[in-house]
Design a protein around this motif. Structure first.
Motif, PDB file in Angstrom:
ATOM      1  N   THR A   1       0.831  -1.202   0.000  1.00  0.00           N
ATOM      2  CA  THR A   1       0.000   0.000   0.000  1.00  0.00           C
ATOM      3  C   THR A   1       0.863   1.248   0.000  1.00  0.00           C
ATOM      4  N   LEU A   2       1.900   1.259   0.826  1.00  0.00           N
ATOM      5  CA  LEU A   2       2.818   2.401   0.871  1.00  0.00           C
ATOM      6  C   LEU A   2       3.488   2.608  -0.484  1.00  0.00           C
ATOM      7  N   SER A   3       3.965   1.531  -1.070  1.00  0.00           N
ATOM      8  CA  SER A   3       4.641   1.621  -2.368  1.00  0.00           C
ATOM      9  C   SER A   3       3.716   2.195  -3.434  1.00  0.00           C
ATOM     10  N   TYR A   4       2.471   1.750  -3.414  1.00  0.00           N
ATOM     11  CA  TYR A   4       1.524   2.209  -4.436  1.00  0.00           C
ATOM     12  C   TYR A   4       1.221   3.705  -4.285  1.00  0.00           C
ATOM     13  N   LYS A   5       1.087   4.169  -3.067  1.00  0.00           N
ATOM     14  CA  LYS A   5       0.791   5.591  -2.860  1.00  0.00           C
ATOM     15  C   LYS A   5       1.988   6.448  -3.280  1.00  0.00           C
ATOM     16  N   LEU A   6       3.192   5.978  -3.001  1.00  0.00           N
ATOM     17  CA  LEU A   6       4.382   6.693  -3.457  1.00  0.00           C
ATOM     18  C   LEU A   6       4.484   6.659  -4.978  1.00  0.00           C
ATOM     19  N   PHE A   7       4.088   5.542  -5.570  1.00  0.00           N
ATOM     20  CA  PHE A   7       4.075   5.385  -7.021  1.00  0.00           C
ATOM     21  C   PHE A   7       3.124   6.406  -7.658  1.00  0.00           C
ATOM     22  N   LEU A   8       1.952   6.592  -7.056  1.00  0.00           N
ATOM     23  CA  LEU A   8       0.969   7.529  -7.603  1.00  0.00           C
ATOM     24  C   LEU A   8       1.494   8.961  -7.596  1.00  0.00           C
TER      25      LEU A   8
ATOM     26  N   TYR B   1      11.111  -8.008   0.102  1.00  0.00           N
ATOM     27  CA  TYR B   1       9.821  -7.947  -0.596  1.00  0.00           C
ATOM     28  C   TYR B   1       9.914  -6.972  -1.759  1.00  0.00           C
ATOM     29  N   GLU B   2       9.363  -7.355  -2.888  1.00  0.00           N
ATOM     30  CA  GLU B   2       9.337  -6.480  -4.063  1.00  0.00           C
ATOM     31  C   GLU B   2       7.883  -6.188  -4.409  1.00  0.00           C
ATOM     32  N   SER B   3       7.515  -4.935  -4.353  1.00  0.00           N
ATOM     33  CA  SER B   3       6.128  -4.547  -4.581  1.00  0.00           C
ATOM     34  C   SER B   3       5.769  -4.588  -6.063  1.00  0.00           C
ATOM     35  N   GLY B   4       4.476  -4.632  -6.327  1.00  0.00           N
ATOM     36  CA  GLY B   4       4.007  -4.658  -7.705  1.00  0.00           C
ATOM     37  C   GLY B   4       4.308  -3.372  -8.445  1.00  0.00           C
ATOM     38  N   CYS B   5       4.236  -2.252  -7.724  1.00  0.00           N
ATOM     39  CA  CYS B   5       4.569  -0.942  -8.286  1.00  0.00           C
ATOM     40  C   CYS B   5       5.766  -0.387  -7.526  1.00  0.00           C
ATOM     41  N   SER B   6       6.847  -0.157  -8.212  1.00  0.00           N
ATOM     42  CA  SER B   6       8.033   0.374  -7.563  1.00  0.00           C
ATOM     43  C   SER B   6       7.820   1.833  -7.164  1.00  0.00           C
ATOM     44  N   TYR B   7       8.326   2.208  -5.993  1.00  0.00           N
ATOM     45  CA  TYR B   7       8.234   3.605  -5.591  1.00  0.00           C
ATOM     46  C   TYR B   7       9.413   4.438  -6.058  1.00  0.00           C
ATOM     47  N   GLU B   8      10.387   3.809  -6.709  1.00  0.00           N
ATOM     48  CA  GLU B   8      11.549   4.567  -7.188  1.00  0.00           C
ATOM     49  C   GLU B   8      11.123   5.608  -8.226  1.00  0.00           C
ATOM     50  N   THR B   9      11.781   6.735  -8.208  1.00  0.00           N
ATOM     51  CA  THR B   9      11.463   7.816  -9.139  1.00  0.00           C
ATOM     52  C   THR B   9      11.610   7.368 -10.592  1.00  0.00           C
ATOM     53  N   PHE B  10      10.653   7.790 -11.430  1.00  0.00           N
ATOM     54  CA  PHE B  10      10.525   7.474 -12.847  1.00  0.00           C
ATOM     55  C   PHE B  10       9.875   6.109 -13.095  1.00  0.00           C
ATOM     56  N   SER B  11       9.393   5.433 -12.031  1.00  0.00           N
ATOM     57  CA  SER B  11       8.726   4.143 -12.226  1.00  0.00           C
ATOM     58  C   SER B  11       7.332   4.312 -12.818  1.00  0.00           C
ATOM     59  N   ASN B  12       6.672   5.415 -12.452  1.00  0.00           N
ATOM     60  CA  ASN B  12       5.333   5.692 -12.969  1.00  0.00           C
ATOM     61  C   ASN B  12       5.460   6.266 -14.383  1.00  0.00           C
ATOM     62  N   LYS B  13       5.451   5.391 -15.362  1.00  0.00           N
ATOM     63  CA  LYS B  13       5.709   5.804 -16.754  1.00  0.00           C
ATOM     64  C   LYS B  13       4.674   6.795 -17.251  1.00  0.00           C
ATOM     65  N   GLU B  14       3.418   6.625 -16.848  1.00  0.00           N
ATOM     66  CA  GLU B  14       2.379   7.568 -17.271  1.00  0.00           C
ATOM     67  C   GLU B  14       2.633   8.951 -16.686  1.00  0.00           C
ATOM     68  N   GLY B  15       3.153   8.976 -15.457  1.00  0.00           N
ATOM     69  CA  GLY B  15       3.416  10.247 -14.806  1.00  0.00           C
ATOM     70  C   GLY B  15       4.598  10.994 -15.395  1.00  0.00           C
ATOM     71  N   TRP B  16       5.442  10.272 -16.135  1.00  0.00           N
ATOM     72  CA  TRP B  16       6.622  10.866 -16.764  1.00  0.00           C
ATOM     73  C   TRP B  16       6.610  10.637 -18.266  1.00  0.00           C
ATOM     74  N   SER B  17       5.435  10.584 -18.835  1.00  0.00           N
ATOM     75  CA  SER B  17       5.294  10.214 -20.248  1.00  0.00           C
ATOM     76  C   SER B  17       6.038  11.165 -21.184  1.00  0.00           C
ATOM     77  N   ASN B  18       6.268  12.388 -20.753  1.00  0.00           N
ATOM     78  CA  ASN B  18       6.948  13.356 -21.634  1.00  0.00           C
ATOM     79  C   ASN B  18       8.469  13.273 -21.535  1.00  0.00           C
ATOM     80  N   ASN B  19       8.967  12.454 -20.586  1.00  0.00           N
ATOM     81  CA  ASN B  19      10.409  12.442 -20.370  1.00  0.00           C
ATOM     82  C   ASN B  19      11.002  11.040 -20.378  1.00  0.00           C
ATOM     83  N   LEU B  20      10.208  10.018 -20.684  1.00  0.00           N
ATOM     84  CA  LEU B  20      10.711   8.641 -20.698  1.00  0.00           C
ATOM     85  C   LEU B  20      10.682   8.078 -22.107  1.00  0.00           C
TER      86      LEU B  20
END
Length: 299
Positions: free
Chosen positions: A194-201, A280-299
């Protein structure tokens, strides 16, 4: 469906458990997991069928019965075995844990406890193998969606235990660590998910542009992916209202503030619980640039 109904539940290794309906509100059901586990389908007379499974906190010695809200239809795999009226202690019990749709695995916690008690080494290896298989599958198929998460209300209740009156960051998270520690190892993983997903968002270019002095900019190269992660931690650490406000309005991103220690909450609780490092490895990584949609203009 009536309060007091008891259902046998199938478990791994050809075992059976049982759950009891403690309350009904509309189409939601409060279930308790009984302490019964055996190779035979239980009956109303079976030993353990009338005792609720509990977990005990080593930290404070408090015994906590396992109650979870669920909804939907009774899974066809469950077997109705009878109805037993609630005891005086059972009437009016409450829970803020929501387990989602009613599934056949609703009684799995008694199996986990039994395995931990009878074959702790084998059980740990089994769980580790399942996690590794799930992680390998996720990597292979580029899955970017969360695995099983903790009930959202419970997650924020744990976050609310952060004590901002303290100056030392370890002391700030101490109460939250102790509370999370009282849950099962799997629940700790659900918290981490849950924490990882919120950071991912929160991992978006728009939020990065609003983090303060070291904000993201196409012209300025001083942006730090690590600092942006720690800045997102600060947002989540401030609670549900702040998180939801910042998520919907990046301009409200907390400026020049970080709280890296939040990332250690799960590992600290898990080490207290299991006496070993948290892997443990979460389904959504919280590392920066993991959210591809959130960085669609720079990835």
């Amino acid at each position: 469906m009536q309060v007091g109904d008891i259902f046998a539940t199938p478990l791994p290794m050809n075992k059976y458990g049982a759950v009891k309906v403690m309350n009904i509100i509309n189409h939601s059901y409060l279930l308790s997991i009984t302490s019964y586990i055996g190779e035979q389908i239980p009956t109303i007379e079976s030993k353990g069928i009338h005792h609720i499974l509990i977990t005990e906190s080593i930290a404070d010695g408090v015994e906590k019965p396992l109650f979870e809200w669920t909804n939907g239809r009774v899974p066809r795999e469950l077997i109705f075995i009878g109805n037993v009226s609630l005891t005086a202690d059972e009437i009016g019990v409450e829970s803020n844990i929501y387990a989602g749709e009613w599934i056949k695995e609703c009684g799995i916690d008694v199996y986990y406890k039994w395995r931990e008690e009878t074959d702790p080494i084998g059980f740990e290896l089994e769980m580790k193998s399942q996690i590794e298989e799930a992680d390998a599958y996720a990597r292979k198929h580029s899955v970017s969606k969360p695995k099983k998460m903790m009930d959202d209300q419970l997650f924020w209740e744990i976050i609310s235990l952060l004590d901002w009156r303290k100056e030392d960051e370890k002391e700030i998270i101490e109460a939250a660590v102790k509370e999370l520690y009282t849950f099962t190892a799997w629940k700790i993983r659900h918290f981490e998910e849950t924490l990882s997903y919120k950071l991912f968002l929160l991992d978006t270019e728009e939020h990065a542009k609003e983090m303060g002095e070291y904000r993201f900019s196409q012209q300025d190269q001083h942006f730090s992916p690590d600092l942006f992660l720690y800045a997102r931690c600060a947002v989540v650490a401030r609670g549900k209202e702040v998180f939801e406000d910042v998520l919907s309005n990046p301009s409200k991103m907390i400026k020049d503030t970080e709280f890296e220690t939040l990332l250690s909450l799960s590992s600290e609780a898990y080490y207290l619980k299991m006496g070993k490092e948290f892997e443990y490895e979460s389904g959504c990584s919280y590392e920066t640039f993991s959210n591809k949609e959130g960085w669609s203009n720079n990835l």
